[in-house]
Structures are given as structure tokens and as C-alpha cells.
Enzyme design. Structure first.
Site: not given
Ligand SMILES: Cc1cc2nc3c(=O)[nH]c(=O)nc-3n(C[C@H](O)[C@H](O)[C@H](O)COP(=O)(O)OP(=O)(O)OC[C@H]3O[C@@H](n4cnc5c(N)ncnc54)[C@H](O)[C@@H]3O)c2cc1C
Length: 317
Positions: A171, A219, A312
Site C-alpha cells: 500500500r 481498510c 492507510e
């Protein structure tokens, strides 16, 4: 703001609520929302904002974004003009605009018999947002298909980044340019029917394991790295009972769940009872509610497991 933008020959609106442009659906307005229709327009806009000391934010589909209730005192750019969202197939390669809808791209690639993008099926994103975040999951990530990027820096200059100097991590990427304009992807020939089947399977897997229908940004946290052997002796007892999930990382969702936080709620924001790494918004929710839930989750996980969760989700401003 009007004075700043009026003579740029650009489509824009002033004082635009950003909530409806994000998956969370909450947050305050942008001073301006601009829709450039050419590289030249975007470049002039960036030059002008830089001279005036105004911040520019690039908005994809707002699927990984929480806009604070204050909003942003700057110009938000949306690459929703057809000039930024087209795609072209060249043998095993697809070249597409950063504003293109990722789901459409995944399907078009599968139908064209080009494999590599099925792994991001079901992830809501623009292509640019997906590349910037290196979107992916259990089946792989988009970074591995990227061959070359056309980008623009904050001073309006256009340049290319080649595969060799790009880094796609979990990510994360090493892309520092202000805006991704176009993405060139190297794919592998395969049977279109098989690929479409695979896209459907991956989509269903996601649908069954995540609350896709709720307002969220997917998320909220990255899965944290598990400690090395040498650190094991000093770990909190509670952490020793948590299995390492995948690729040497704990599942952030499992940590949040085991800290007893599923269903934790402030106002209209809640830790999803279905998937603890999703913070979902219900009617009446504010960005402040989401941030309060996040602050609490981060503190409880730190107190329980000694782990500092990394967000995130991107928070503006
Ligand atoms: C229900 C749901 C499920 C999700 N599941 C997953 C998943 O399985 N895996 C996963 O990785 N993510 C997942 N996400 C998160 C999200 O889909 C990804 O992070 C996606 O890449 C965000 O893309 P976007 O276009 O919406 O970007 P935005 O949210 O609009 O922006 C995210 C960041 O990218 C930047 N950005 C956007 N476009 C550009 C551009 N053209 N150039 C430069 N910077 C840009 C923005 O400035 C911002 O910093 C999920 C989200 C939701 C809502």
C-alpha cells in the site's frame, strides 16, 4: 479564489462539499473544485496555485479518503474529463488515463484477453488513485502491472517514470509527483472467458468478506509488520497470542477485533462488526466522529499490544 481561477479557461466550481465525492460521504467543502480537460490546463492551474501559495489536492474516487469537517482551503482537482479517462490497447499493453474507473479497466482488460489486473477486481478506485496507493490485496497488487507513468510535478512539468525506478510496496509507492496523468501497463495474454470468471470470483470473495455496501474507505489501517525473532522476548503477552497473518504482518483487523473494538461507536461512526479494519459511517456521521473512533482504536491497540497502527486512509487537510 475566483480571481485565481477565472482567466484559466478551466471548468471549476467554488465552495464545493467534498463528502458526496468520497466513499465516507462526510467532511467539509473545498474552496474550489477544478476539472481540467487538458494537460496544459492542469499545468497552468498548478503554476497559478503555486504562485498564490494555494494547496492543490488530487481527488480520485475518494475511496481512501477522509475529508475533515473543516474541508480544504485549496483547489481540489478531479480528472473526470474524458481526456483523462480513456484507454487504448496496444498488443499486450494498455495505456489508460489516470481518471479511468478501475472496475471498468479491469473488465475491459479481461474482455480483451489481457491478464494481470484481475487481482484488483472489486477495489473502488480511479486508476491514478489505485497506482498512487498501490491498491491490492490477497491476490496481488496493481503495481506489478505498471510499466511506465506519465506524471506532473507541483510546478506543472510533465515527465515519465519508468518501471526500473518505481517502487511498489505494501500500500505504498515512491511516486512523489503531484499528479499521475497516464498509466502504461504490461499485461499477459490469456483466455477472456477464464479471466472474466476470475474477476467475478475475486469480486465475490471481497463482497463476502468486507462490508462493501457501507460508507467507508476500506481498510482504515495498514497491517503492521510482525517483530523479528530477537524482539519476541519483550512483546506484550497479549500479542504473543495473535498469529502472524500474511507476509510477515499481523492483520490490523484481527488486532482491533481482539482488542474488543468491533462495534465501538462514536456518533455515526462505528468499527464494523463484520470487518474490524473498516470504520463505517451511518446517517448523521461526521468526519470528526470517524477521527474520534480512529484515535480511540489507535490508543487501545497501542495499550493492548504495544503496536502503533499506521493509517492507510488519507486524511485531508
Ligand atoms: C469498500 C472499499 C473497499 C476497499 N478495498 C480495498 C482493497 O481491497 N485494497 C486496497 O488496496 N484498497 C481498498 N480500498 C481503498 C481504495 O479503494 C484504494 O486505496 C484506492 O486505490 C483509492 O483510489 P481513489 O481513486 O478512490 O483515490 P482517492 O481516495 O481519491 O485518493 C487517495 C490518494 O491518492 C491520491 N490520488 C488520487 N488520484 C491521483 C492521481 N491521479 N495522481 C496522484 N495522486 C492521486 C489522492 O491525492 C490521495 O492522496 C477500499 C475502499 C473501499 C471504500
Amino acid at each position: 479564489m475566483e480571481k485565481l481561477l477565472a482567466d484559466l479557461n478551466l471548468r471549476y466550481e467554488l465552495n464545493v462539499p467534498l463528502g458526496p465525492l468520497t466513499w465516507y460521504g462526510v467532511g467539509g467543502p473545498a474552496a474550489a473544485l477544478a476539472h481540467p480537460s487538458s494537460i496544459q490546463q492542469l499545468s497552468s492551474l498548478l503554476v497559478r496555485c503555486r504562485e498564490a501559495g494555494k494547496e492543490v489536492y488530487i481527488l480520485g474516487q475518494g475511496a481512501n479518503l477522509l475529508v475533515s469537517d473543516r474541508g480544504v482551503d485549496g483547489v481540489v482537482v478531479k480528472l473526470d474529463d474524458p481526456n483523462f479517462s480513456g484507454m487504448e490497447k496496444q498488443n499486450q499493453k494498455i495505456v489508460a488515463g489516470a481518471g479511468m474507473d478501475l472496475a471498468r479497466l479491469v473488465l475491459q482488460a479481461a474482455k480483451a484477453g489481457l491478464a494481470g489486473l484481475e487481482c484488483v477486481a472489486g477495489i473502488p478506485a480511479s486508476l491514478g488513485g489505485a497506482v498512487r496507493m498501490n491498491a491490492g490485496g490477497a491476490f496481488g497488487d496493481i503495481g506489478r502491472s505498471v510499466k511506465r507513468l506519465q506524471v506532473m510535478d507541483a510546478s506543472g512539468q510533465v515527465y515519465y517514470r519508468q518501471r526500473d525506478d518505481l517502487m511498489f510496496g505494501y500500500r505504498s509507492t515512491n511516486i512523489v509527483a503531484k499528479c499521475i496523468l497516464q498509466v502504461e501497463m504490461d499485461l499477459t495474454p490469456d483466455d477472456p472467458e477464464e479471466l472474466i470468471k476470475r474477476v467475478k470470483e475475486i469480486f465475490l470473495y471481497k463482497k463476502n468478506s468486507q462490508p462493501l455496501a457501507d460508507h467507508s474507505a476500506g481498510c482504515a489501517y495498514k497491517n503492521p509488520d510482525a517483530p523479528g525473532e530477537d524482539e519476541m522476548a519483550n512483546l506484550p503477552r497479549a500479542l504473543l497470542r495473535v498469529p502472524v497473518a500474511r507476509e510477515g504482518r499481523y492483520s490490523a483487523g484481527m488486532l482491533i477485533d481482539r482488542a474488543g473494538l468491533k462495534g465501538y461507536r462514536v456518533g455515526g461512526a462505528e468499527v464494523s462488526p463484520q470487518h474490524a479494519n473498516f470504520i463505517v459511517c451511518y446517517p448523521g456521521c461526521t468526519a470528526t466522529n470517524v477521527l474520534e473512533v480512529m484515535t480511540h482504536v489507535e490508543q487501545v491497540v497501542l495499550d493492548t499490544f504495544g503496536i502503533r497502527l499506521q493509517r492507510e486512509v488519507v486524511v485531508w487537510p
